[in-house]
Design a protein around this motif. Structure first.
Motif, PDB file in Angstrom:
ATOM      1  N   GLU A 135      23.852   0.777   0.679  1.00  0.00           N
ATOM      2  CA  GLU A 135      23.260   1.690   1.644  1.00  0.00           C
ATOM      3  C   GLU A 135      24.268   1.908   2.759  1.00  0.00           C
ATOM      4  OE1 GLU A 135      20.355   3.226   1.519  1.00  0.00           O
ATOM      5  OE2 GLU A 135      19.706   2.256  -0.337  1.00  0.00           O
ATOM      6  N   LYS A 136      24.225   3.079   3.370  1.00  0.00           N
ATOM      7  CA  LYS A 136      25.107   3.356   4.491  1.00  0.00           C
ATOM      8  C   LYS A 136      24.276   3.424   5.763  1.00  0.00           C
ATOM      9  CE  LYS A 136      26.909   7.208   2.981  1.00  0.00           C
ATOM     10  NZ  LYS A 136      27.779   8.375   2.797  1.00  0.00           N
ATOM     11  N   ASP A 137      24.722   2.742   6.794  1.00  0.00           N
ATOM     12  CA  ASP A 137      24.101   2.809   8.106  1.00  0.00           C
ATOM     13  C   ASP A 137      25.020   3.587   9.026  1.00  0.00           C
ATOM     14  OD1 ASP A 137      21.912   1.232   7.407  1.00  0.00           O
ATOM     15  OD2 ASP A 137      22.994  -0.617   7.854  1.00  0.00           O
ATOM     16  N   THR A 138      24.459   4.431   9.847  1.00  0.00           N
ATOM     17  CA  THR A 138      25.245   5.160  10.837  1.00  0.00           C
ATOM     18  C   THR A 138      25.186   4.380  12.139  1.00  0.00           C
ATOM     19  OG1 THR A 138      24.723   7.256   9.794  1.00  0.00           O
ATOM     20  CG2 THR A 138      25.480   7.345  12.068  1.00  0.00           C
ATOM     21  N   VAL A 139      26.344   4.000  12.628  1.00  0.00           N
ATOM     22  CA  VAL A 139      26.451   3.230  13.855  1.00  0.00           C
ATOM     23  C   VAL A 139      26.917   4.178  14.953  1.00  0.00           C
ATOM     24  CG1 VAL A 139      27.597   1.302  14.990  1.00  0.00           C
ATOM     25  CG2 VAL A 139      27.022   1.151  12.560  1.00  0.00           C
ATOM     26  N   ARG A 140      26.175   4.239  16.032  1.00  0.00           N
ATOM     27  CA  ARG A 140      26.531   5.115  17.137  1.00  0.00           C
ATOM     28  C   ARG A 140      27.388   4.326  18.126  1.00  0.00           C
ATOM     29  NH1 ARG A 140      24.562   9.449  15.368  1.00  0.00           N
ATOM     30  NH2 ARG A 140      22.398   9.745  14.830  1.00  0.00           N
ATOM     31  N   ASP A 141      28.426   4.975  18.596  1.00  0.00           N
ATOM     32  CA  ASP A 141      29.345   4.343  19.519  1.00  0.00           C
ATOM     33  C   ASP A 141      29.886   5.426  20.442  1.00  0.00           C
ATOM     34  OD1 ASP A 141      30.839   2.412  20.739  1.00  0.00           O
ATOM     35  OD2 ASP A 141      32.047   1.896  18.994  1.00  0.00           O
ATOM     36  N   THR A 142      30.599   5.038  21.445  1.00  0.00           N
ATOM     37  CA  THR A 142      31.233   5.986  22.355  1.00  0.00           C
ATOM     38  C   THR A 142      32.725   5.713  22.348  1.00  0.00           C
ATOM     39  OG1 THR A 142      29.283   6.030  23.762  1.00  0.00           O
ATOM     40  CG2 THR A 142      31.317   6.812  24.733  1.00  0.00           C
ATOM     41  N   GLU A 143      33.486   6.756  22.199  1.00  0.00           N
ATOM     42  CA  GLU A 143      34.941   6.631  22.212  1.00  0.00           C
ATOM     43  C   GLU A 143      35.449   7.344  23.447  1.00  0.00           C
ATOM     44  OE1 GLU A 143      38.638   8.182  19.488  1.00  0.00           O
ATOM     45  OE2 GLU A 143      36.805   7.530  18.494  1.00  0.00           O
TER      46      GLU A 143
END
Length: 166
Positions: A135-143
Motif C-alpha cells: 500500500e502507498k501512504d501519502t506523507v504531507r511535509d513542507t519543503e
C-alpha cells in the motif's frame, strides 16, 4: 552622479534579467525587452516604472524509487510424533482337564490370524495463511524554498540635494 543619470535617461535599455511572464510559465529576457520597450513608449518624460521579480513556486511529481513483493520458497524440516498401533501374535496355552468334548480327530490343522498395524501417512496440502499487500501512504511535509529575487529601487535627487552634499 551616475545614479541620477540612470534615472533620467529615458532611452536606456531595460536591465538584464527583467523578465516577462510567458504562457508556458517561463521567464525570458526577450519577452521582457519587448514588454519594457512597449511600456516605455506609453510613459511621459517624468515617469519611471519600477520592476521587481516575484517567485512562482510550483511542484512536480517524480519517481523516487520502487517497492516490490517477491515470493520465494524455503524448505524447513518438520518433525511430528504420531501415535500408532500394531498387533502382535501371542501364543496362549490353556490346559484342559479332559472333561471337554472336542470330538476331534488326530490330524493336521492350520489356523491363521490376520495382523494389523497403523503406519504414519504424510499428505501435504497447500493453504493460504496470510495476504500481503503493498500500500502507498501519502506523507504531507513542507519543503522550504530559498531563492533570490531582484527589485528596482527608485531614489529622487534634485539639484538642491546635490548642492547640500558638496
Amino acid at each position: 552622479d551616475d545614479r541620477h543619470a540612470t534615472e533620467t535617461d529615458r532611452n536606456a535599455a531595460p536591465a538584464a534579467g527583467t523578465a516577462g511572464y510567458t504562457r508556458n510559465d517561463q521567464y525570458t529576457d526577450e519577452t521582457a525587452d519587448r514588454h519594457d520597450t512597449a511600456a516605455r513608449a506609453d510613459l511621459d518624460d517624468n515617469e519611471v516604472i519600477r520592476h521587481e521579480e516575484r517567485l512562482h513556486v510550483g511542484k512536480e511529481r517524480q519517481e523516487t524509487g520502487r517497492a516490490r513483493l517477491r515470493k520465494y520458497v524455503v524448505t524447513e524440516h518438520e518433525t511430528v510424533d504420531v501415535p500408532v498401533q500394531r498387533e502382535e501374535v501371542r501364543v496362549e496355552r490353556i490346559p484342559l482337564d479332559g472333561t471337554e468334548v472336542t470330538g476331534g480327530t488326530i490330524g493336521e490343522d492350520t489356523v491363521e490370524v490376520t495382523l494389523h498395524e497403523e503406519r504414519a501417512v504424510v499428505a501435504k496440502e497447500t493453504v493460504g495463511v496470510e495476504k500481503i499487500e503493498l500500500e502507498k501512504d501519502t506523507v504531507r511535509d513542507t519543503e522550504r524554498v530559498d531563492a533570490e529575487v531582484r527589485k528596482e529601487q527608485v531614489e529622487i535627487e534634485t539639484d538642491t540635494d546635490r548642492r547640500d552634499r558638496i
